[in-house]
Design an enzyme around this catalytic site. Structure first.
Site, PDB file in Angstrom:
ATOM      1  N   ARG A  44       0.589  -1.176  -0.192  1.00 23.94           N
ATOM      2  CA  ARG A  44      -0.009  -0.224   0.056  1.00 23.94           C
ATOM      3  C   ARG A  44       0.602   1.411   0.177  1.00 23.94           C
ATOM      4  O   ARG A  44       0.749   1.965  -1.215  1.00 23.94           O
ATOM      5  CB  ARG A  44      -0.484  -0.214   0.512  1.00 23.94           C
ATOM      6  CG  ARG A  44      -2.364   1.075   1.045  1.00 23.94           C
ATOM      7  CD  ARG A  44      -2.471   0.931   2.686  1.00 23.94           C
ATOM      8  NE  ARG A  44      -3.532  -0.390   1.884  1.00 23.94           N
ATOM      9  CZ  ARG A  44      -5.275  -0.475   1.620  1.00 23.94           C
ATOM     10  NH1 ARG A  44      -5.178   0.927   0.266  1.00 23.94           N
ATOM     11  NH2 ARG A  44      -6.281  -0.869   1.743  1.00 23.94           N
ATOM     12  N   GLY A 188      -6.656 -15.789  10.667  1.00 20.02           N
ATOM     13  CA  GLY A 188      -6.431 -14.647   9.434  1.00 20.02           C
ATOM     14  C   GLY A 188      -7.635 -16.156   8.348  1.00 20.02           C
ATOM     15  O   GLY A 188      -7.761 -15.419   7.270  1.00 20.02           O
ATOM     16  N   LYS A 206     -19.470 -17.272  -3.533  1.00 20.32           N
ATOM     17  CA  LYS A 206     -18.876 -19.134  -3.598  1.00 20.32           C
ATOM     18  C   LYS A 206     -19.791 -19.742  -4.282  1.00 20.32           C
ATOM     19  O   LYS A 206     -19.570 -20.280  -5.332  1.00 20.32           O
ATOM     20  CB  LYS A 206     -18.346 -19.619  -2.916  1.00 20.32           C
ATOM     21  CG  LYS A 206     -17.213 -18.565  -1.700  1.00 20.32           C
ATOM     22  CD  LYS A 206     -16.809 -19.343  -0.885  1.00 20.32           C
ATOM     23  CE  LYS A 206     -15.476 -18.658   0.151  1.00 20.32           C
ATOM     24  NZ  LYS A 206     -15.102 -18.799   1.578  1.00 20.32           N
TER      25      LYS A 206
HETATM   26  P1  NDP Z   1      -5.555  -9.716   3.871  1.00 21.89           P
HETATM   27  O1  NDP Z   1      -6.640  -8.517   4.273  1.00 21.89           O
HETATM   28  O2  NDP Z   1      -4.445 -10.336   5.479  1.00 21.89           O
HETATM   29  O3  NDP Z   1      -4.508  -9.121   2.823  1.00 21.89           O
HETATM   30  C1  NDP Z   1      -4.765  -8.085   1.314  1.00 21.89           C
HETATM   31  C2  NDP Z   1      -3.768  -7.330   1.180  1.00 21.89           C
HETATM   32  O4  NDP Z   1      -3.231  -6.651   0.114  1.00 21.89           O
HETATM   33  C3  NDP Z   1      -3.208  -6.488   3.060  1.00 21.89           C
HETATM   34  O5  NDP Z   1      -2.242  -6.581   2.858  1.00 21.89           O
HETATM   35  C4  NDP Z   1      -3.401  -4.959   2.738  1.00 21.89           C
HETATM   36  O6  NDP Z   1      -2.979  -3.822   2.675  1.00 21.89           O
HETATM   37  C5  NDP Z   1      -3.283  -5.058   0.586  1.00 21.89           C
HETATM   38  N1  NDP Z   1      -3.646  -4.089  -0.797  1.00 21.89           N
HETATM   39  C6  NDP Z   1      -5.203  -3.689  -0.133  1.00 21.89           C
HETATM   40  N2  NDP Z   1      -5.369  -2.998  -1.095  1.00 21.89           N
HETATM   41  C7  NDP Z   1      -4.232  -2.027  -1.939  1.00 21.89           C
HETATM   42  C8  NDP Z   1      -3.439  -1.639  -2.486  1.00 21.89           C
HETATM   43  N3  NDP Z   1      -4.893  -0.610  -2.841  1.00 21.89           N
HETATM   44  N4  NDP Z   1      -2.396  -1.457  -2.232  1.00 21.89           N
HETATM   45  C9  NDP Z   1      -1.311  -2.243  -2.382  1.00 21.89           C
HETATM   46  N5  NDP Z   1      -1.758  -3.810  -0.873  1.00 21.89           N
HETATM   47  C10 NDP Z   1      -3.499  -3.669  -0.775  1.00 21.89           C
HETATM   48  O7  NDP Z   1      -6.148 -10.797   3.529  1.00 21.89           O
HETATM   49  P2  NDP Z   1      -6.389 -11.796   2.641  1.00 21.89           P
HETATM   50  O8  NDP Z   1      -4.951 -12.609   2.575  1.00 21.89           O
HETATM   51  O9  NDP Z   1      -7.276 -13.300   3.594  1.00 21.89           O
HETATM   52  O10 NDP Z   1      -6.905 -12.096   1.519  1.00 21.89           O
HETATM   53  C11 NDP Z   1      -6.872 -12.187  -0.582  1.00 21.89           C
HETATM   54  C12 NDP Z   1      -7.779 -12.784  -0.997  1.00 21.89           C
HETATM   55  O11 NDP Z   1      -7.880 -14.057  -0.869  1.00 21.89           O
HETATM   56  C13 NDP Z   1      -8.716 -11.774  -0.744  1.00 21.89           C
HETATM   57  O12 NDP Z   1      -9.940 -11.985  -1.984  1.00 21.89           O
HETATM   58  C14 NDP Z   1     -10.392 -13.108   0.277  1.00 21.89           C
HETATM   59  O13 NDP Z   1     -11.035 -12.905   0.020  1.00 21.89           O
HETATM   60  C15 NDP Z   1      -9.126 -14.389  -0.455  1.00 21.89           C
HETATM   61  N6  NDP Z   1      -9.563 -15.395   0.162  1.00 21.89           N
HETATM   62  C16 NDP Z   1      -8.969 -15.391   1.789  1.00 21.89           C
HETATM   63  C17 NDP Z   1      -8.582 -16.707   2.362  1.00 21.89           C
HETATM   64  C18 NDP Z   1      -7.630 -16.828   3.724  1.00 21.89           C
HETATM   65  O14 NDP Z   1      -8.381 -17.882   4.640  1.00 21.89           O
HETATM   66  N7  NDP Z   1      -7.719 -15.371   4.090  1.00 21.89           N
HETATM   67  C19 NDP Z   1      -9.445 -17.580   1.871  1.00 21.89           C
HETATM   68  C20 NDP Z   1     -10.087 -18.063   0.207  1.00 21.89           C
HETATM   69  C21 NDP Z   1      -9.171 -16.859  -0.458  1.00 21.89           C
HETATM   70  P3  NDP Z   1      -4.030  -3.470   3.937  1.00 21.89           P
HETATM   71  O15 NDP Z   1      -3.762  -4.078   5.286  1.00 21.89           O
HETATM   72  O16 NDP Z   1      -3.399  -1.593   3.938  1.00 21.89           O
HETATM   73  O17 NDP Z   1      -5.182  -3.111   3.797  1.00 21.89           O
HETATM   74  N1  HSE Z   2     -13.277 -15.425   4.625  1.00 22.16           N
HETATM   75  C1  HSE Z   2     -13.603 -16.752   4.065  1.00 22.16           C
HETATM   76  C2  HSE Z   2     -14.090 -17.828   4.778  1.00 22.16           C
HETATM   77  C3  HSE Z   2     -11.942 -17.182   3.599  1.00 22.16           C
HETATM   78  O1  HSE Z   2     -13.680 -17.494   6.174  1.00 22.16           O
HETATM   79  O2  HSE Z   2     -14.166 -18.921   4.680  1.00 22.16           O
HETATM   80  C4  HSE Z   2     -12.472 -18.257   2.942  1.00 22.16           C
HETATM   81  O3  HSE Z   2     -12.504 -17.853   1.283  1.00 22.16           O
END
Ligand code: NDP
Ligand code: HSE
Length: 428
Positions: A44, A188, A206
């Site tokens: 970010r 997480g 989903k």
């Molecule tokens: P997080 O919030 O942990 O990570 C997202 C990261 O992206 C953060 O560090 C965030 O920064 C950064 N970010 C957001 N916007 C920007 C930007 N404009 N420029 C640069 N960096 C940016 O999310 P997750 O890793 O948990 O999830 C990521 C994706 O995976 C999502 O689409 C989620 O739905 C999907 N997902 C997640 C799962 C899980 O178990 N966590 C499972 C399955 C899918 P900041 O914190 O500053 O906003």
């Molecule tokens: N927030 C979502 C969940 C992450 O808890 O299932 C996986 O898509």
């Protein structure tokens, strides 16, 4: 040659990718037949860049996405920022620049998937998103590859890890809602806005994606009715247990004679049903199909490593397809026109929790109301009474959505009755 990737975001999921690339190098190289290098990572701002560098992450962090999108050496962009914008713009620009894209962003794919898939096809590039549904369970590729000869008739899924984790902790261990949500966030599992998890929105996203892979139909998110776990009361949990059920948030997609129906709602599952024992962050997709019959796919639905494993598998698949020169092939090739099910065709048993005057004639009045809609009772019990008001629980035999709507309207109009909840009940 090394294939270079650019990561957009370095949060929970993205930061799990280096672990797999490092710990499983030999197998990954055999499968990909190329080395994979994380060339640049978008974060970010400078403060975040400094924080990550200080924590020992030796990547080329950038704060301007153009440094990735305009870099001709980067062939694959991996979007793991989440939410709709700017993810949609960044992914669109990457596809238009001829880059392959991997994402786990179900919000985006459920709402703008057609547009993004169209862009990928137009530019002959890959758009893969295995991790978008059920985190670590490889369900989308299973549907598009292994189910190719089979016809799916129904998909039932515990599709949200956060809400399933919360329900398990609250029901089995007596945690409060707040404690359970806080822990899911710390682990997480939760979305950046956990409303999506607890209100059934994430599971509905989903369900949209699963509809495409299992039934070849692109249903609109607005056509997926959804209710979340915030609607479940301790009384509902207690009565479910008393009647031999477990309540879970379940996505239900099925093809009826008139078309497709998809919804997400708290559901009473008989204790013997395979989905009833899916606990904690585990997800499961239970499938009925004309060939295999019943099958269930089970695993962690959220969390860093399981999700990163699905994302990394997509990356490896693209790298291998680059080698094989088959990279433009769509992730899912099953497509037919959408036809929505008529409400008369969508049938289930239902649980009704009704507060009513505790006096002679109440049950008769209720029975007449349900009878007028040709709904028959399977089970009925009075749960609690303060002498004036009683809580009545009814489980019906199979009835349609039309009957549900009609009887709900009649209960509201009758004045004496407060309908606390109606949940679907899965038959034995
Ligand atoms: P997080 O919030 O942990 O990570 C997202 C990261 O992206 C953060 O560090 C965030 O920064 C950064 N970010 C957001 N916007 C920007 C930007 N404009 N420029 C640069 N960096 C940016 O999310 P997750 O890793 O948990 O999830 C990521 C994706 O995976 C999502 O689409 C989620 O739905 C999907 N997902 C997640 C799962 C899980 O178990 N966590 C499972 C399955 C899918 P900041 O914190 O500053 O906003
Ligand atoms: N927030 C979502 C969940 C992450 O808890 O299932 C996986 O898509």
């Amino acid at each position: 040659m090394t294939v270079k990737i650019g990561l957009l975001g370095f949060g929970t999921v993205a930061s799990g990718i280096p672990f797999l690339l490092k710990e499983n190098t030999e197998k990954i190289q055999q499968a990909a037949q190329e080395e994979i290098e994380i060339a640049k990572v978008l974060v970010r701002d400078d403060a975040e860049k400094e924080r990550l560098e200080a924590a020992g992450h030796a990547y080329h962090f950038v704060t301007n996405v153009d440094e990735i999108l305009a870099d001709d050496e980067i062939q694959i962009v991996v979007e793991l920022m989440g939410r709709i914008e700017p993810a949609k713009t960044f992914i669109s620009r990457a596809l238009e620049a001829g880059k392959h894209v991997v994402t786990a962003n179900k919000d985006l794919l459920a709402v703008h998937g057609s547009e993004l898939r169209g862009l990928a096809t137009k530019h002959g590039v890959a758009l893969y998103y295995e991790a978008a549904v059920a985190g670590g369970i490889p369900i989308l590729r299973t549907l598009s590859n292994s189910f190719v000869s089979d016809k799916v008739t129904r998909v039932l899924g515990v599709l949200n890890g956060t809400s399933n984790f919360m329900m398990t902790k609250m029901v089995d261990e007596g945690w409060t809602y707040e404690e359970a949500l806080k822990t899911a966030q710390e682990l997480g599992y939760a979305e950046s806005d956990p409303t999506n998890d607890v209100e059934g929105i994430d599971a509905a996203y989903k369900a949209v994606i699963l509809s495409q892979f299992a039934f070849g139909m692109t249903i609109d998110f607005d056509n997926v009715e959804h209710k979340g776990i915030s609607k479940i009361s301790p009384d509902d949990v207690a009565v479910a247990q008393e009647l031999g059920y477990v309540i879970k948030l379940v996505g239900d997609i099925r093809e009826t004679a008139s078309g497709l129906s998809a919804e997400v709602s708290p559901t009473f599952l008989p204790k013997a049903h395979p989905l009833a024992s899916v606990n904690g962050v585990m997800n499961a997709v239970f499938m009925e199909s004309i060939g295999i019959g019943q099958s269930m796919y089970y695993g962690p639905g959220a969390g860093q490593k399981p999700t990163a494993a699905s994302v990394t598998a997509d990356i490896i698949r693209i790298v291998r397809r680059l080698q094989d020169q088959t990279v433009g092939k769509a992730f899912n090739e099953f497509s037919r026109p959408l036809q929505l099910a008529a409400p008369d065709d969508v049938r289930s048993e239902y649980y009704f929790s009704i507060v009513a005057p505790d006096k002679t004639g109440t049950l008769l009045q209720l029975a007449e109301m349900f009878n007028a809609e040709e709904i028959s009772f399977k089970q009925i019990l009075q749960q609690a009474s303060d002498g004036k008001q009683a809580r009545l629980v009814i489980v019906t035999h199979s009835m349609s959505k039309t009957q549900l709507e009609n009887v709900t309207a009649k209960l509201a109009a009758a004045g004496d009755f407060t309908l606390q909840n109606t949940f679907k009940v899965l038959g034995e």
